[in-house]
Write an enzyme that holds these catalytic residues in place. Structure first.
Site, PDB file in Angstrom:
ATOM      1  N   CYS A   1      -4.808   2.356  -3.529  1.00  0.00           N
ATOM      2  CA  CYS A   1      -3.572   2.936  -2.980  1.00  0.00           C
ATOM      3  C   CYS A   1      -2.389   1.997  -3.194  1.00  0.00           C
ATOM      4  O   CYS A   1      -1.515   1.877  -2.319  1.00  0.00           O
ATOM      5  CB  CYS A   1      -3.708   3.279  -1.502  1.00  0.00           C
ATOM      6  SG  CYS A   1      -4.983   4.484  -1.188  1.00  0.00           S
TER       7      CYS A   1
ATOM      8  N   ASP B   1       3.081  -3.839   8.079  1.00  0.00           N
ATOM      9  CA  ASP B   1       1.786  -3.188   7.894  1.00  0.00           C
ATOM     10  C   ASP B   1       0.727  -4.271   8.113  1.00  0.00           C
ATOM     11  O   ASP B   1       0.535  -5.134   7.255  1.00  0.00           O
ATOM     12  CB  ASP B   1       1.724  -2.607   6.475  1.00  0.00           C
ATOM     13  CG  ASP B   1       0.319  -2.176   6.077  1.00  0.00           C
ATOM     14  OD1 ASP B   1      -0.615  -2.313   6.896  1.00  0.00           O
ATOM     15  OD2 ASP B   1       0.154  -1.707   4.932  1.00  0.00           O
TER      16      ASP B   1
ATOM     17  N   GLN C   1      -4.439  -5.199   7.221  1.00  0.00           N
ATOM     18  CA  GLN C   1      -5.379  -6.196   6.702  1.00  0.00           C
ATOM     19  C   GLN C   1      -5.275  -7.536   7.420  1.00  0.00           C
ATOM     20  O   GLN C   1      -5.945  -8.493   7.026  1.00  0.00           O
ATOM     21  CB  GLN C   1      -5.148  -6.409   5.191  1.00  0.00           C
ATOM     22  CG  GLN C   1      -5.327  -5.166   4.345  1.00  0.00           C
ATOM     23  CD  GLN C   1      -6.761  -4.642   4.333  1.00  0.00           C
ATOM     24  OE1 GLN C   1      -7.687  -5.297   4.795  1.00  0.00           O
ATOM     25  NE2 GLN C   1      -6.928  -3.439   3.815  1.00  0.00           N
TER      26      GLN C   1
ATOM     27  N   HIS D   1       0.871  -1.169   0.000  1.00  0.00           N
ATOM     28  CA  HIS D   1       0.000   0.000   0.000  1.00  0.00           C
ATOM     29  C   HIS D   1       0.918   1.232   0.000  1.00  0.00           C
ATOM     30  O   HIS D   1       2.018   1.180   0.541  1.00  0.00           O
ATOM     31  CB  HIS D   1      -0.829  -0.051   1.292  1.00  0.00           C
ATOM     32  CG  HIS D   1      -1.906   0.976   1.413  1.00  0.00           C
ATOM     33  ND1 HIS D   1      -1.647   2.287   1.694  1.00  0.00           N
ATOM     34  CD2 HIS D   1      -3.264   0.866   1.324  1.00  0.00           C
ATOM     35  CE1 HIS D   1      -2.798   2.946   1.775  1.00  0.00           C
ATOM     36  NE2 HIS D   1      -3.790   2.109   1.552  1.00  0.00           N
TER      37      HIS D   1
END
Lengths: 118, 406
Positions: free
Chosen positions: B364, B198, B201, B121
């Site tokens: 994104c 990250d 999700q 992302h």
């Protein structure tokens, strides 16, 4: 399912004046980098009027149908008229465009305005 | 097993109409819907408990501070972490920016290497890109394979002694791929690199234990896991939080201030300048409590079941192109796809006319879409409140979209 007006589906499936002119007088290209929609508009001008017009491009049904319809709307009209052309004229010719997609419908008109300035 | 009808009744928005049709919300990867328990917890805070935290000596402020710190403990427990390792942020983006900035101050210098991946992302590319530019470091991206996995042999070749950071998504927001964070971290640690994950999700959808994951830093958002917007979590190992200078300075993050110098508070307060998102943190704790009550293995299994159903249905339709791994066990609860020759915005607009909300665009992740050779894609994502019937309605609607526009 008929959320797109017939006129949009018709121009999307059977685009008018699609292609290139051999020797255009005015050219306008407009791209939306966020969605990848692109429209190129080419005009042949005679006596201050649109004598011939082609569009080329790729993207969503609304932007491409709007480009196709726009070529029909501007054929034969004076450049002076086209400089005054309002968004609403194209939008209503399209039978109305869903609020979330106005940007797509107006992409070819922005290409036309660029061509008129070129 | 979850009682889906009972669970869905907790989400008031699921009762509304979209374009006159019952709402079928398949965009939880963008933001999830909120149960009444979260909405009421946040509202109750403002009605009955609101005060600023860590500064008032009166009881009301003391109570607000207690609630705020209890939220931190609850998030810590959810992740198998310690409360002092939990920094509240505005969201994943702020957490990743904080980490990139602080690592730039402490670990990355001229000629060093930072590794990201092609499937990131923008929030996990741009902070590193900016850091590389500021420091004169090099930024490399691990390529993806045709099957939508990270090319680990390419990754191994990129790793060298000058590699200071490896930043990657736990679960790709486009491909859905679950990345082997543990394996990557083990190799990255061998050269002394810090591993930043990250988890936007992953944490909402599957059990995540920071102890087992193997990473050093992890960021995620509250709003994708039934919580409010404006709240996120940055987890980092204590040694890093001790070492890092504060990202933002101001009130609430200091021990002592003179006109020419200051002594910072201990982490996590050191990283929480200004009045924090108090109500949002408390709302997030309510979301965590809700998810923990169901059990993350159950949430995960439900998401996987719906993803498998969607994948199966999409694969049987010859006009659909699917991106990412085909095996639902290798995926988070989302599927990205295109209808051949059709623009994703047309697909999403037509589905919306049937009350079905999906995402269409580049999500994104422009470099990934460029790698896939497409300007954009459609994405359907699932969460604990979605049903098999909704997935089937979505698949049937795709047939009608195809008929209308082909």
């Amino acid at each position: 399912m008929s959320p797109y007006e017939e006129v949009i589906l018709d121009h999307w499936k059977n685009p008018r004046n699609k292609g290139r002119l051999s020797d255009p007088d005015l050219v306008g290209v407009e791209v939306n980098p966020l969605c990848g929609d692109a429209v190129r508009l080419e005009l042949k001008v005679a006596d201050g009027k649109v004598a011939d017009v082609r569009f080329d491009g790729h993207g969503c049904a609304i932007s491409q149908a709007a480009a196709s319809l726009l070529t029909e709307l501007i054929q034969g009209r004076t450049l002076a008229e086209l400089r005054e052309m309002k968004d609403e004229e194209l939008l209503s010719a399209l039978g109305g465009v869903i609020q979330t997609r106005l940007n797509c419908a107006l992409l070819p008109l922005r290409a036309l305005r660029k061509a008129l300035k070129s | 097993m979850m009682d889906l009808a009972k669970l869905r009744a907790d989400f008031p928005i699921l009762g509304r109409l979209e374009n006159g049709k019952p709402l079928i919300y398949l965009d939880s990867a963008a933001t999830s819907q909120k149960p009444i328990q979260v909405i009421e917890t946040e509202a109750r805070f403002y009605r009955e408990q609101n005060a600023n935290v860590r500064r008032g000596v009166y009881l009301l402020s003391h109570e607000a501070t207690e609630l705020y710190e209890a939220a931190r403990r609850m998030v810590a427990e959810f992740l198998g972490a310690r409360a002092e390792e939990i920094v509240f942020t505005r969201g994943t983006t702020e957490g990743l920016n904080l980490a990139a900035w602080a690592l730039g101050e402490t670990r990355v210098s001229l000629g060093d290497r930072i590794i990201v991946t092609e499937m990131e992302h923008h929030a996990n590319i741009l902070p590193w890109q900016e850091l590389a530019r500021r420091k004169g470091a090099e930024l490399l991206a691990v390529p993806i394979t045709e099957g939508g996995h990270l090319d680990l042999s390419a990754f191994r070749k990129m790793l060298n002694r000058r590699t200071k950071v490896v930043a990657l998504a736990h679960v790709s927001n486009v491909l859905g791929t679950i990345n082997p964070v543990g394996e990557i971290a083990e190799e990255a640690h061998r050269v002394g690199a810090v591993v930043v994950v990250d988890a936007a999700q992953s944490v909402p959808h599957m059990p995540v234990s920071v102890k087992e994951l193997g990473a050093d830093v992890l960021a995620f958002s509250g709003h994708k896991m039934l919580g409010p917007t404006g709240i996120g979590v940055l987890w980092a190992k204590s040694e890093l939080l001790e070492e890092w200078p504060p990202f933002l300075t101001g009130g609430e993050m200091i021990r002592e201030v003179w006109l020419d110098r200051a002594v910072w508070a201990d982490p996590p307060a050191k990283f929480e300048a200004g009045t924090p998102p108090i109500a949002q943190a408390i709302g997030l704790a309510a979301a965590v409590e809700y998810l923990a009550g169901i059990g993350m293995p159950t949430v995960n299994a439900h998401g996987r079941e719906l993803t498998a159903l969607a994948l199966e249905g999409l694969q049987t339709r010859s006009f659909v192109e699917i991106y990412g791994p085909r095996d639902p066990k290798e995926r988070g609860a989302l599927v990205s796809f295109n209808l051949k020759g059709l623009h994703p915005h047309d697909v999403a607009t037509l589905l919306d006319q049937e009350g079905i909300c999906i995402r269409a665009g580049h999500h994104c992740a422009q470099p990934l879409h460029r790698r896939l050779g497409i300007p954009a894609s459609c994405r359907a994502s699932f969460y604990l409140y979605n049903t098999r019937e909704e997935v089937e309605a979505f698949l049937a609607a795709l047939d009608r979209v195809w008929e209308a526009l082909r």
